[in-house]
Write a protein that holds these residues in place. Structure first.
Motif, PDB file in Angstrom:
ATOM      1  N   SER A 167       0.792  -1.226   0.000  1.00  0.00           N
ATOM      2  CA  SER A 167       0.000   0.000   0.000  1.00  0.00           C
ATOM      3  C   SER A 167       0.827   1.280   0.000  1.00  0.00           C
ATOM      4  CB  SER A 167      -0.965   0.003   1.190  1.00  0.00           C
ATOM      5  OG  SER A 167      -0.237  -0.053   2.403  1.00  0.00           O
ATOM      6  N   GLU A 168       1.989   1.264   0.641  1.00  0.00           N
ATOM      7  CA  GLU A 168       2.778   2.486   0.767  1.00  0.00           C
ATOM      8  C   GLU A 168       3.903   2.582  -0.258  1.00  0.00           C
ATOM      9  OE1 GLU A 168       1.862   4.902   2.795  1.00  0.00           O
ATOM     10  OE2 GLU A 168       0.193   3.632   3.421  1.00  0.00           O
ATOM     11  N   MET A 169       3.977   1.631  -1.182  1.00  0.00           N
ATOM     12  CA  MET A 169       5.088   1.611  -2.135  1.00  0.00           C
ATOM     13  C   MET A 169       4.960   2.693  -3.192  1.00  0.00           C
ATOM     14  SD  MET A 169       6.029  -2.310  -3.093  1.00  0.00           S
ATOM     15  CE  MET A 169       6.782  -3.424  -1.909  1.00  0.00           C
ATOM     16  N   HIS A 170       6.105   3.234  -3.602  1.00  0.00           N
ATOM     17  CA  HIS A 170       6.161   4.094  -4.773  1.00  0.00           C
ATOM     18  C   HIS A 170       5.767   3.259  -5.989  1.00  0.00           C
ATOM     19  CE1 HIS A 170       8.018   6.327  -8.099  1.00  0.00           C
ATOM     20  NE2 HIS A 170       7.914   7.399  -7.316  1.00  0.00           N
ATOM     21  N   ALA A 171       5.187   3.904  -6.997  1.00  0.00           N
ATOM     22  CA  ALA A 171       4.704   3.176  -8.176  1.00  0.00           C
ATOM     23  C   ALA A 171       5.796   2.334  -8.820  1.00  0.00           C
ATOM     24  CB  ALA A 171       4.127   4.163  -9.196  1.00  0.00           C
ATOM     25  N   ALA A 172       6.995   2.870  -8.918  1.00  0.00           N
ATOM     26  CA  ALA A 172       8.093   2.116  -9.540  1.00  0.00           C
ATOM     27  C   ALA A 172       8.446   0.896  -8.710  1.00  0.00           C
ATOM     28  CB  ALA A 172       9.313   3.018  -9.712  1.00  0.00           C
ATOM     29  N   ASP A 173       8.417   1.030  -7.377  1.00  0.00           N
ATOM     30  CA  ASP A 173       8.708  -0.113  -6.513  1.00  0.00           C
ATOM     31  C   ASP A 173       7.592  -1.148  -6.591  1.00  0.00           C
ATOM     32  OD1 ASP A 173      11.062   1.092  -5.690  1.00  0.00           O
ATOM     33  OD2 ASP A 173      10.106   2.081  -3.986  1.00  0.00           O
ATOM     34  N   LEU A 174       6.359  -0.681  -6.687  1.00  0.00           N
ATOM     35  CA  LEU A 174       5.232  -1.594  -6.830  1.00  0.00           C
ATOM     36  C   LEU A 174       5.352  -2.388  -8.120  1.00  0.00           C
ATOM     37  CD1 LEU A 174       2.474  -2.756  -6.118  1.00  0.00           C
ATOM     38  CD2 LEU A 174       1.415  -0.694  -7.056  1.00  0.00           C
ATOM     39  N   ALA A 175       5.716  -1.712  -9.202  1.00  0.00           N
ATOM     40  CA  ALA A 175       5.886  -2.400 -10.485  1.00  0.00           C
ATOM     41  C   ALA A 175       6.966  -3.471 -10.379  1.00  0.00           C
ATOM     42  CB  ALA A 175       6.242  -1.391 -11.580  1.00  0.00           C
ATOM     43  N   THR A 176       8.096  -3.132  -9.750  1.00  0.00           N
ATOM     44  CA  THR A 176       9.181  -4.098  -9.586  1.00  0.00           C
ATOM     45  C   THR A 176       8.726  -5.296  -8.768  1.00  0.00           C
ATOM     46  OG1 THR A 176      10.835  -2.341  -9.715  1.00  0.00           O
ATOM     47  CG2 THR A 176      11.524  -4.410  -8.719  1.00  0.00           C
ATOM     48  N   SER A 177       7.990  -5.039  -7.682  1.00  0.00           N
ATOM     49  CA  SER A 177       7.513  -6.129  -6.830  1.00  0.00           C
ATOM     50  C   SER A 177       6.541  -7.029  -7.584  1.00  0.00           C
ATOM     51  CB  SER A 177       6.844  -5.565  -5.572  1.00  0.00           C
ATOM     52  OG  SER A 177       7.778  -4.852  -4.788  1.00  0.00           O
ATOM     53  N   LEU A 178       5.669  -6.458  -8.384  1.00  0.00           N
ATOM     54  CA  LEU A 178       4.746  -7.259  -9.174  1.00  0.00           C
ATOM     55  C   LEU A 178       5.490  -8.144 -10.170  1.00  0.00           C
ATOM     56  CD1 LEU A 178       1.842  -4.746  -9.960  1.00  0.00           C
ATOM     57  CD2 LEU A 178       1.769  -6.719  -8.434  1.00  0.00           C
TER      58      LEU A 178
END
Length: 421
Positions: free
Chosen positions: A173-184
């Protein structure tokens, strides 16, 4: 190594330092392995290092885990992390699993786990934070919570089963969009789709904008057309146009028909231009005001939280109409210049009319040269009648000039001595 109980969900994002205090990266997950008669053992951390690469840090190279920081020996294997058979990531796979309390307390869901170091220096799961089924019919109610040790619960499904997508999304929930993309992108493909289906439209749109086109298409193809259109509505028009341009014409048109008319109109306009031109790279939603508007009005628009930083750097002054394509472009007023004048000052009195706009047909290379030559973060894009049709920003040009796999490409880096996992 200091001994204390650490909850994994709170550990995510914690900075990792070497012994002299230099930052190495940040924690993204904790890796455990099951044991036959004891609680799962912690074998290491997944750490994101510069370049958004996730690597494995053996727990044996961690000298301290405490609030706000993890201290390591400084030796990190820079090879990209790949889970081995039997290894389980706590945040990505373990949280959200269902268990039964052996004392007859019913079933519950694992919401967090505490890890702790024993007297032999070994880290293991010491406690589970559980949420039981809710007892109220209210949609806003939540079940009661409780703590339990590993030997007080029994898992209700195979240990290889993934956690609920809802629980994983909570950890993102608190991730930056770029970090969220990497995690996905680090998730197995099927798991990635499950999480994408549960993410809010705006969050998924933000993540898609940070992904390579092949991965964007892979996710979009697995969503229903109605959901796909909703996601495209939330994306920046230039990113949505780039994505749609990769689709067969029939599906492209179908999705445009399902999108909101105003959003679809912007995307259709961008699709008319080549991907390697200013028109194909630009964003058609700059801040546009009249020469009679005041500094106060301009700053109020810049304060909009959803505005991209590059677009917030300047206000463009034109003749009416003030929506793209506007009337003739008169000039630009940069944010820093506005700060030097009183709120009531007219934009027409302080505008810069010397900045050269680029044509919609200008090449990406030409746009890059102008941005670099004049130290700008954005440039106005005009048509043959010198009407403002959009703005091309430095991040748009970088996305075009960098290789397609720049987000996931592993640069050749030497491994430190003793860096083998």
């Amino acid at each position: 190594m200091s001994t204390q109980r650490v909850f994994v969900a709170r550990l995510a994002g914690t900075a990792v330092f070497d012994p002299v205090g230099d930052r190495l990266g940040k924690v993204r997950d904790v890796v455990i392995v099951y044991r036959s008669t004891a609680a799962p053992r912690v074998i290491g951390l997944v750490v994101e290092i510069p370049g958004r690469r996730q690597v494995f840090l053996s727990i044996g190279r961690v000298t301290s885990i405490r609030a706000g920081q993890v201290i390591s020996t400084g030796l990190i294997n820079v090879r990209r992390f790949q889970p081995r058979p039997g290894e389980v990531r706590v945040l990505a796979e373990f949280l959200g699993r269902r268990v039964r309390l052996v004392d007859g307390g019913g079933t519950a869901v694992i919401e967090d786990v505490a890890i702790e170091q024993d007297r032999h220096g070994e880290w293991a799961i010491s406690q589970l934070f559980l949420r039981k089924a809710k007892t109220s019919a209210s949609p806003f109610a939540k079940g009661p919570t409780t703590f339990a040790t590993w030997n007080e619960v029994t898992e209700l499904h195979d240990t290889g089963e993934s956690q609920s997508a809802e629980q994983l999304i909570a950890s993102y929930s608190e991730m930056h969009a770029a970090d969220l993309a990497t995690s996905l992108l680090e998730l197995p493909q099927q798991r990635r789709i499950e999480v994408a289906e549960e993410l809010p439209d705006e969050r998924l749109a933000d993540a898609l904008e940070e992904m390579p086109e092949d991965d964007q298409l892979s996710i979009l193809d697995r969503l229903g057309d109605e959901r796909a259109a909703d996601i495209l509505d939330e994306m920046e028009p230039d990113d949505a146009a780039d994505l749609l341009a990769q689709l067969p014409p029939k599906r492209l048109e179908h999705l445009l028909q399902l999108m909101e008319p105003e959003e679809a109109e912007d995307v259709r306009m961008l699709l008319r231009y080549g991907a390697d031109t200013a028109g194909g790279l630009m964003t058609p939603e700059p801040i546009v005001l009249s020469a009679d508007a005041t500094v106060a009005e301009a700053l109020a628009l810049i304060r909009r939280h959803e505005l991209h930083p590059a677009l917030a750097a300047a206000v463009f002054v034109t003749l009416p109409p003030f929506e793209t394509p506007t009337g003739r472009l008169l000039g630009v007023v940069h944010f820093q210049r506005m700060l030097r004048y009183p709120p009531h000052e007219r934009l027409g009195a302080i505008l810069d009319d010397t900045l050269e706009a680029v044509s919609v047909t200008a090449s990406a290379a030409e746009v890059a040269r102008m941005l670099a030559s004049y130290d700008l973060v954005s440039l106005p894009v005009v048509d043959a009648a010198h009407r403002l049709v959009g703005v091309v920003s430095v991040d748009d040009v970088l996305d075009y000039l960098l290789p397609d796999d720049w987000r996931t490409h592993d640069a050749e880096e030497p491994e430190p001595t003793g860096g083998a996992r």
